[in-house]
Design a protein around this motif. Sequence first.
Motif, PDB file in Angstrom:
ATOM      1  N   LYS A  30       0.865  -1.171   0.000  1.00 45.22           N
ATOM      2  CA  LYS A  30       0.000   0.000   0.000  1.00 45.22           C
ATOM      3  C   LYS A  30       0.906   1.225   0.000  1.00 45.22           C
ATOM      4  CE  LYS A  30      -4.039  -1.848   2.480  1.00 45.22           C
ATOM      5  NZ  LYS A  30      -4.946  -1.621   3.643  1.00 45.22           N
ATOM      6  N   LEU A  31       0.798   2.037  -1.027  1.00 41.33           N
ATOM      7  CA  LEU A  31       1.675   3.194  -1.202  1.00 41.33           C
ATOM      8  C   LEU A  31       0.906   4.452  -0.853  1.00 41.33           C
ATOM      9  CD1 LEU A  31       3.199   2.041  -4.610  1.00 41.33           C
ATOM     10  CD2 LEU A  31       4.020   1.521  -2.303  1.00 41.33           C
ATOM     11  N   PHE A  32       1.226   5.027   0.302  1.00 36.26           N
ATOM     12  CA  PHE A  32       0.463   6.133   0.887  1.00 36.26           C
ATOM     13  C   PHE A  32       1.266   7.425   0.725  1.00 36.26           C
ATOM     14  CE2 PHE A  32      -1.011   8.842   4.310  1.00 36.26           C
ATOM     15  CZ  PHE A  32      -2.336   8.489   4.552  1.00 36.26           C
ATOM     16  N   LEU A  33       0.670   8.430   0.130  1.00 36.01           N
ATOM     17  CA  LEU A  33       1.377   9.688  -0.096  1.00 36.01           C
ATOM     18  C   LEU A  33       0.378  10.786  -0.432  1.00 36.01           C
ATOM     19  CD1 LEU A  33       2.836   9.779  -3.704  1.00 36.01           C
ATOM     20  CD2 LEU A  33       1.282   7.993  -2.936  1.00 36.01           C
ATOM     21  N   ARG A  34       0.830  12.021  -0.287  1.00 32.08           N
ATOM     22  CA  ARG A  34       0.054  13.157  -0.782  1.00 32.08           C
ATOM     23  C   ARG A  34       0.278  13.289  -2.289  1.00 32.08           C
ATOM     24  NH1 ARG A  34       2.187  17.768   3.183  1.00 32.08           N
ATOM     25  NH2 ARG A  34       4.104  16.671   2.657  1.00 32.08           N
ATOM     26  N   ARG A  35      -0.746  13.716  -2.984  1.00 30.50           N
ATOM     27  CA  ARG A  35      -0.692  13.884  -4.449  1.00 30.50           C
ATOM     28  C   ARG A  35      -0.245  12.569  -5.102  1.00 30.50           C
ATOM     29  NH1 ARG A  35       2.091  17.936  -2.370  1.00 30.50           N
ATOM     30  NH2 ARG A  35       4.051  17.444  -3.452  1.00 30.50           N
ATOM     31  N   ALA A  36      -1.119  11.600  -4.977  1.00 32.24           N
ATOM     32  CA  ALA A  36      -0.799  10.234  -5.394  1.00 32.24           C
ATOM     33  C   ALA A  36      -0.534  10.103  -6.887  1.00 32.24           C
ATOM     34  CB  ALA A  36      -1.938   9.293  -4.990  1.00 32.24           C
ATOM     35  N   ASN A  37      -0.955  11.093  -7.679  1.00 28.60           N
ATOM     36  CA  ASN A  37      -0.719  11.010  -9.127  1.00 28.60           C
ATOM     37  C   ASN A  37       0.763  11.115  -9.477  1.00 28.60           C
ATOM     38  OD1 ASN A  37      -0.385  13.691  -8.512  1.00 28.60           O
ATOM     39  ND2 ASN A  37      -1.759  14.485 -10.083  1.00 28.60           N
ATOM     40  N   ARG A  38       1.612  11.365  -8.501  1.00 32.03           N
ATOM     41  CA  ARG A  38       3.056  11.417  -8.750  1.00 32.03           C
ATOM     42  C   ARG A  38       3.669  10.027  -8.925  1.00 32.03           C
ATOM     43  NH1 ARG A  38       5.548  14.570  -3.879  1.00 32.03           N
ATOM     44  NH2 ARG A  38       3.920  13.436  -2.734  1.00 32.03           N
ATOM     45  N   LEU A  39       2.954   8.979  -8.511  1.00 24.69           N
ATOM     46  CA  LEU A  39       3.486   7.629  -8.598  1.00 24.69           C
ATOM     47  C   LEU A  39       2.946   6.897  -9.817  1.00 24.69           C
ATOM     48  CD1 LEU A  39       3.536   5.967  -5.055  1.00 24.69           C
ATOM     49  CD2 LEU A  39       5.433   6.933  -6.350  1.00 24.69           C
ATOM     50  N   ASN A  40       3.799   6.111 -10.430  1.00 24.39           N
ATOM     51  CA  ASN A  40       3.386   5.240 -11.526  1.00 24.39           C
ATOM     52  C   ASN A  40       3.379   3.800 -11.033  1.00 24.39           C
ATOM     53  OD1 ASN A  40       3.219   7.284 -13.543  1.00 24.39           O
ATOM     54  ND2 ASN A  40       5.452   7.286 -13.686  1.00 24.39           N
ATOM     55  N   VAL A  41       2.236   3.154 -11.134  1.00 23.52           N
ATOM     56  CA  VAL A  41       2.105   1.768 -10.700  1.00 23.52           C
ATOM     57  C   VAL A  41       2.648   0.842 -11.779  1.00 23.52           C
ATOM     58  CG1 VAL A  41       0.435  -0.053 -10.193  1.00 23.52           C
ATOM     59  CG2 VAL A  41       0.159   2.197  -9.169  1.00 23.52           C
ATOM     60  N   THR A  48      -1.265  -0.823  -4.283  1.00 27.45           N
ATOM     61  CA  THR A  48      -2.449   0.008  -4.082  1.00 27.45           C
ATOM     62  C   THR A  48      -1.983   1.394  -3.686  1.00 27.45           C
ATOM     63  OG1 THR A  48      -3.747  -1.896  -3.332  1.00 27.45           O
ATOM     64  CG2 THR A  48      -4.601   0.301  -2.803  1.00 27.45           C
ATOM     65  N   VAL A  49      -2.275   2.386  -4.490  1.00 28.39           N
ATOM     66  CA  VAL A  49      -1.849   3.755  -4.210  1.00 28.39           C
ATOM     67  C   VAL A  49      -2.964   4.476  -3.447  1.00 28.39           C
ATOM     68  CG1 VAL A  49      -1.086   5.934  -5.203  1.00 28.39           C
ATOM     69  CG2 VAL A  49      -0.409   3.777  -6.267  1.00 28.39           C
ATOM     70  N   ILE A  50      -2.589   5.119  -2.349  1.00 29.17           N
ATOM     71  CA  ILE A  50      -3.546   5.805  -1.484  1.00 29.17           C
ATOM     72  C   ILE A  50      -3.148   7.263  -1.355  1.00 29.17           C
ATOM     73  CG2 ILE A  50      -4.589   5.895   0.814  1.00 29.17           C
ATOM     74  CD1 ILE A  50      -3.788   2.909   1.103  1.00 29.17           C
ATOM     75  N   ASP A  51      -4.026   8.154  -1.737  1.00 35.45           N
ATOM     76  CA  ASP A  51      -3.789   9.595  -1.593  1.00 35.45           C
ATOM     77  C   ASP A  51      -4.209  10.000  -0.182  1.00 35.45           C
ATOM     78  OD1 ASP A  51      -3.799  12.450  -1.806  1.00 35.45           O
ATOM     79  OD2 ASP A  51      -4.018  12.241  -3.976  1.00 35.45           O
ATOM     80  N   GLY A  52      -3.244  10.400   0.631  1.00 30.20           N
ATOM     81  CA  GLY A  52      -3.574  10.723   2.010  1.00 30.20           C
ATOM     82  C   GLY A  52      -2.463  11.475   2.706  1.00 30.20           C
ATOM     83  N   ASP A  53      -2.779  11.949   3.890  1.00 27.58           N
ATOM     84  CA  ASP A  53      -1.857  12.699   4.740  1.00 27.58           C
ATOM     85  C   ASP A  53      -1.775  11.970   6.072  1.00 27.58           C
ATOM     86  OD1 ASP A  53      -0.657  14.548   6.521  1.00 27.58           O
ATOM     87  OD2 ASP A  53      -1.420  16.243   5.365  1.00 27.58           O
ATOM     88  N   VAL A  54      -0.578  11.688   6.568  1.00 25.49           N
ATOM     89  CA  VAL A  54      -0.445  10.931   7.808  1.00 25.49           C
ATOM     90  C   VAL A  54      -0.992  11.698   9.013  1.00 25.49           C
ATOM     91  CG1 VAL A  54       1.520   9.562   7.036  1.00 25.49           C
ATOM     92  CG2 VAL A  54       1.923  11.715   8.204  1.00 25.49           C
ATOM     93  N   ASN A  56      -3.892  12.996   8.957  1.00 27.05           N
ATOM     94  CA  ASN A  56      -5.327  12.771   8.869  1.00 27.05           C
ATOM     95  C   ASN A  56      -5.621  11.390   9.449  1.00 27.05           C
ATOM     96  OD1 ASN A  56      -7.922  11.854   7.800  1.00 27.05           O
ATOM     97  ND2 ASN A  56      -7.882  13.712   6.551  1.00 27.05           N
ATOM     98  N   ALA A  57      -6.185  11.355  10.655  1.00 27.42           N
ATOM     99  CA  ALA A  57      -6.378  10.088  11.373  1.00 27.42           C
ATOM    100  C   ALA A  57      -7.284   9.134  10.616  1.00 27.42           C
ATOM    101  CB  ALA A  57      -6.935  10.365  12.766  1.00 27.42           C
ATOM    102  N   ALA A  58      -8.343   9.638  10.026  1.00 24.04           N
ATOM    103  CA  ALA A  58      -9.281   8.765   9.316  1.00 24.04           C
ATOM    104  C   ALA A  58      -8.621   8.111   8.105  1.00 24.04           C
ATOM    105  CB  ALA A  58     -10.515   9.561   8.889  1.00 24.04           C
ATOM    106  N   GLN A  59      -7.835   8.884   7.361  1.00 25.59           N
ATOM    107  CA  GLN A  59      -7.143   8.327   6.202  1.00 25.59           C
ATOM    108  C   GLN A  59      -6.120   7.275   6.620  1.00 25.59           C
ATOM    109  OE1 GLN A  59      -5.546  11.857   4.361  1.00 25.59           O
ATOM    110  NE2 GLN A  59      -7.389  12.236   3.150  1.00 25.59           N
ATOM    111  N   LEU A  60      -5.418   7.537   7.712  1.00 29.08           N
ATOM    112  CA  LEU A  60      -4.417   6.591   8.194  1.00 29.08           C
ATOM    113  C   LEU A  60      -5.075   5.320   8.731  1.00 29.08           C
ATOM    114  CD1 LEU A  60      -1.373   6.570   8.215  1.00 29.08           C
ATOM    115  CD2 LEU A  60      -1.409   7.662  10.460  1.00 29.08           C
ATOM    116  N   ASP A  61      -6.166   5.475   9.459  1.00 32.18           N
ATOM    117  CA  ASP A  61      -6.882   4.306   9.977  1.00 32.18           C
ATOM    118  C   ASP A  61      -7.341   3.397   8.838  1.00 32.18           C
ATOM    119  OD1 ASP A  61      -6.544   5.186  12.569  1.00 32.18           O
ATOM    120  OD2 ASP A  61      -8.585   5.982  12.776  1.00 32.18           O
ATOM    121  N   ALA A  62      -7.874   3.997   7.781  1.00 34.14           N
ATOM    122  CA  ALA A  62      -8.347   3.204   6.644  1.00 34.14           C
ATOM    123  C   ALA A  62      -7.194   2.474   5.968  1.00 34.14           C
ATOM    124  CB  ALA A  62      -9.072   4.104   5.645  1.00 34.14           C
ATOM    125  N   ALA A  63      -6.052   3.151   5.841  1.00 33.41           N
ATOM    126  CA  ALA A  63      -4.896   2.554   5.162  1.00 33.41           C
ATOM    127  C   ALA A  63      -4.304   1.391   5.949  1.00 33.41           C
ATOM    128  CB  ALA A  63      -3.834   3.620   4.929  1.00 33.41           C
TER     129      ALA A  63
END
Length: 213
Positions: A30-41, A48-54, A56-63
Motif C-alpha cells: 500500500k503506497l500512501f502519499l500526498r498527491r498520489a498522481n506522482r506515482l506510476n504503478v 495500491t496507491v492511497i492519496d492521504g496525509d499521515v 489525517n487520522a481517518a485516512q491513516l486508519d483506513a490505510a
Amino acid sequence: MANVLILGAHGQIAQLATKQLLNETKHDLKLFLRRANRLNVTDAKRETVIDGDVLNAAQLDAALKGVDVVYANLGNAQIENQAKSVVAAMDRAGVKRLISISTLGIYDEVPGKYGKWNHQMLDGGYLETYAAAAKVIEGSDLDYTIIRPAWLSNKNVVSYETTEKGEAFKGTEVSRKSIADLVVKLINDPSQHIKASLGVDQPGTDGDKPSFY
C-alpha cells in the motif's frame, strides 16, 4: 507474504525499496502519499496507491486495515506530529511492526570533526525535530526499528554497516540503495532489530565530511 504500508511512498528511498520489494518478494504494497498522481504503478495486482496525509487520522486508519508492517519514509518540519499520528493509528489498528527513517546525530552520537560539521549543517530545527520524533517512537509499545542513515548519496552501490544506539556513529555517507536494501531485509524478516535504533553508513567512508561536500 506480508501486507506492507509505505508512508511517504514518493520519497527516493521509498521508491527504491518499492522497486526492490516488487522484484524480489511477493509482498503486497500500500503506497500512501500526498498527491498520489506522482506515482506510476508497475504491478496493479500488488500495488495500491492511497492519496492521504499521515496527519489525517481517518485516512491513516483506513490505510492500516489488514497491514502487517508499516514503513515510514517521512520527513519535514512536522515529523514529530507525524510520528505521534502514526503511533496512535497503529495502536488503534493493533499493528505492531514499524520501520522508520530518521537521521544521524539525533543522540549526538557522531564523533569528532564530522560530528561538529553535522551539527553545523543540521542544527536549528532539523536535528531537534527528528530527535523529538524518535523519542515518540521509542516511547511507544510498538516493535519499531529506527534507521539513522549517514549523509545520503545516489551511488549505484549496496554496501553498509550498522551501529546501535549508544555506539559512536561510523562513516560519513551511505547510498539510498543501501538504506532501501536494509528496509527490505527488515520487511522480509520483521523479527530483526526490534526496539532498535540503527546508525547506517558505508564502510570505509570515515572523514571530516562526506566525499560529495
